[in-house]
Write a protein that holds these residues in place. Structure first.
Motif, short mmCIF file in Angstrom:
data_model
loop_
_atom_site.label_atom_id
_atom_site.label_comp_id
_atom_site.label_asym_id
_atom_site.label_seq_id
_atom_site.Cartn_x
_atom_site.Cartn_y
_atom_site.Cartn_z
N GLY A 46 0.71 -1.05 -0.10
CA GLY A 46 0.07 -0.03 -0.03
C GLY A 46 0.77 1.14 -0.12
O GLY A 46 1.57 1.36 -1.05
N CYS A 47 0.63 2.12 1.17
CA CYS A 47 1.17 3.34 1.08
C CYS A 47 2.57 3.46 0.73
O CYS A 47 3.30 4.26 -0.46
CB CYS A 47 1.38 3.79 2.72
N ASP A 48 3.54 2.62 1.19
CA ASP A 48 5.00 2.93 1.00
C ASP A 48 5.50 2.58 -0.51
O ASP A 48 6.05 3.49 -1.22
CB ASP A 48 5.87 1.85 1.86
N PRO A 49 5.11 1.26 -1.00
CA PRO A 49 5.31 1.08 -2.60
C PRO A 49 4.66 2.16 -3.16
O PRO A 49 5.21 2.44 -4.43
CB PRO A 49 5.21 -0.41 -2.64
N LYS A 50 3.51 2.28 -2.96
CA LYS A 50 2.66 3.45 -3.77
C LYS A 50 3.34 4.63 -4.08
O LYS A 50 3.43 5.27 -5.13
CB LYS A 50 1.29 3.52 -3.25
N LYS A 51 4.04 4.98 -3.08
CA LYS A 51 4.62 6.41 -2.95
C LYS A 51 5.69 6.45 -4.06
O LYS A 51 6.11 7.45 -4.65
CB LYS A 51 5.16 6.83 -1.54
N VAL A 52 6.60 5.52 -4.20
CA VAL A 52 7.61 5.25 -5.06
C VAL A 52 7.22 5.38 -6.45
O VAL A 52 7.69 5.91 -7.24
CB VAL A 52 8.33 3.90 -4.65
N LEU A 53 5.95 4.62 -6.72
CA LEU A 53 5.38 4.24 -8.07
C LEU A 53 4.67 5.80 -8.61
O LEU A 53 4.87 6.23 -9.64
CB LEU A 53 4.46 3.37 -8.19
N VAL A 54 4.12 6.23 -7.49
CA VAL A 54 3.51 7.48 -7.82
C VAL A 54 4.33 8.61 -7.97
O VAL A 54 4.60 9.67 -8.91
CB VAL A 54 2.51 8.01 -6.64
N GLY A 55 5.54 8.59 -7.20
CA GLY A 55 6.65 9.65 -7.43
C GLY A 55 7.27 9.65 -9.02
O GLY A 55 7.85 10.55 -9.38
N ALA A 56 7.49 8.36 -9.46
CA ALA A 56 8.02 8.22 -10.60
C ALA A 56 7.12 8.63 -11.76
O ALA A 56 7.51 9.77 -12.58
CB ALA A 56 8.29 6.73 -11.15
N ALA A 57 5.76 8.51 -11.68
CA ALA A 57 4.99 8.90 -12.52
C ALA A 57 4.84 10.58 -12.55
O ALA A 57 4.56 11.14 -13.58
CB ALA A 57 3.56 8.52 -12.15
N ALA A 58 4.96 11.03 -11.10
CA ALA A 58 4.75 12.47 -11.02
C ALA A 58 6.00 13.33 -11.64
O ALA A 58 5.96 14.09 -12.03
CB ALA A 58 4.60 12.81 -9.45
N ALA A 59 7.26 12.49 -11.67
CA ALA A 59 8.22 13.11 -12.22
C ALA A 59 8.14 13.11 -13.79
O ALA A 59 8.57 14.23 -14.51
CB ALA A 59 9.65 12.35 -12.08
N ILE A 60 7.69 12.19 -14.29
CA ILE A 60 7.16 12.07 -15.80
C ILE A 60 6.37 13.27 -16.12
O ILE A 60 6.34 13.86 -17.17
CB ILE A 60 6.71 10.87 -16.26
N ASP A 61 5.24 13.34 -15.19
CA ASP A 61 4.36 14.36 -15.44
C ASP A 61 4.74 15.72 -15.43
O ASP A 61 4.60 16.42 -16.45
CB ASP A 61 2.98 14.05 -14.77
N ALA A 62 5.69 16.06 -14.42
CA ALA A 62 5.99 17.23 -14.15
C ALA A 62 6.99 17.76 -15.58
O ALA A 62 6.94 18.83 -16.06
CB ALA A 62 7.03 17.30 -12.94
N ALA A 63 7.67 16.63 -16.14
CA ALA A 63 8.58 16.87 -17.02
C ALA A 63 7.73 17.28 -18.29
O ALA A 63 8.18 18.17 -19.24
CB ALA A 63 9.63 15.96 -17.61
N ARG A 64 6.66 16.72 -18.50
CA ARG A 64 5.81 16.78 -19.62
C ARG A 64 5.04 18.24 -19.63
O ARG A 64 4.98 18.94 -20.48
CB ARG A 64 4.96 15.77 -19.74
#
Ligand SMILES: Cc1cc2nc3c(=O)[nH]c(=O)nc-3n(C[C@H](O)[C@H](O)[C@H](O)COP(=O)(O)OP(=O)(O)OC[C@H]3O[C@@H](n4cnc5c(N)ncnc54)[C@H](O)[C@@H]3O)c2cc1C
Length: 145
Positions: A46-64
């Motif tokens: 849940g929480c902990d692994p989700k934060k890693v996956l969401v963090g990676a997606a957020a980095a892509i989103d921010a770059a775009r």
């Protein structure tokens, strides 16, 4: 061999850990059983692994989002294999680390199947009544009242 505990907590997630450590601190003998690897949803799925996956997606989103505003997002991509490998660096060791931590606190841990727990509860029903609801552990240790 039969062991008797003041409290048997079913599950090893945040709720179970909280109850177990509080009761252990007051001197009760405590055991914790789980049918899955120790740690519960938050730490393992849940929480902990989700934060890693969401963090990676957020980095892509921010770059775009910054494309044409000073950032070139062309080569920014998620490497799924590497990302999951990174996630596993903290989820994989967690069950054993937690069991060692519980052992140091004097809490006995056991891996168990649904069936084994059902049998144990039948045997112990006069001593301890445990009701598990989603995200909630309610315990009435009759022997201590
Ligand atoms: C994808 C995801 C992301 C989340 N993100 C967040 C977040 O960012 N912030 C947040 O606050 N919350 C988050 N949550 C919610 C959080 O994970 C839960 O609220 C929390 O884990 C609940 O803890 P718990 O101890 O009640 O139950 P759990 O951690 O689910 O533990 C229950 C344990 O009981 C065991 N068990 C169940 N039945 C039996 C049985 N019959 N015999 C033996 N063992 C049994 C299970 O194997 C499990 O290990 C997230 C949940 C998910 C799924």
């Amino acid at each position: 061999m039969t062991e008797t505990f003041d409290l048997v907590v079913i599950g090893s997630g945040a709720a179970a850990q909280s109850v177990a450590s509080r009761c252990r601190t007051t001197g009760w003998t405590v055991a914790m059983v789980d049918k899955r690897p120790f740690g519960g949803t938050c730490a393992l799925r849940g929480c902990d692994p989700k934060k890693v996956l969401v963090g990676a997606a957020a980095a892509i989103d921010a770059a775009r989002l910054l494309s044409g505003k000073g950032v070139r997002p062309d080569n920014v991509a998620i490497d799924w294999t590497e990302l999951i490998r990174f996630k596993r660096t903290f989820t994989d060791p967690h069950p054993e680390n937690l069991k060692a931590q519980l052992a140091r606190a004097g809490i006995v841990t056991a891996q168990s199947s649904n069936k084994a727990i059902a049998v144990n509860l039948t045997v112990e029903v006069n001593l301890v009544f445990i009701q598990i609801l989603p995200h909630m552990v309610m315990i009435w240790p009759v022997a201590k009242l």
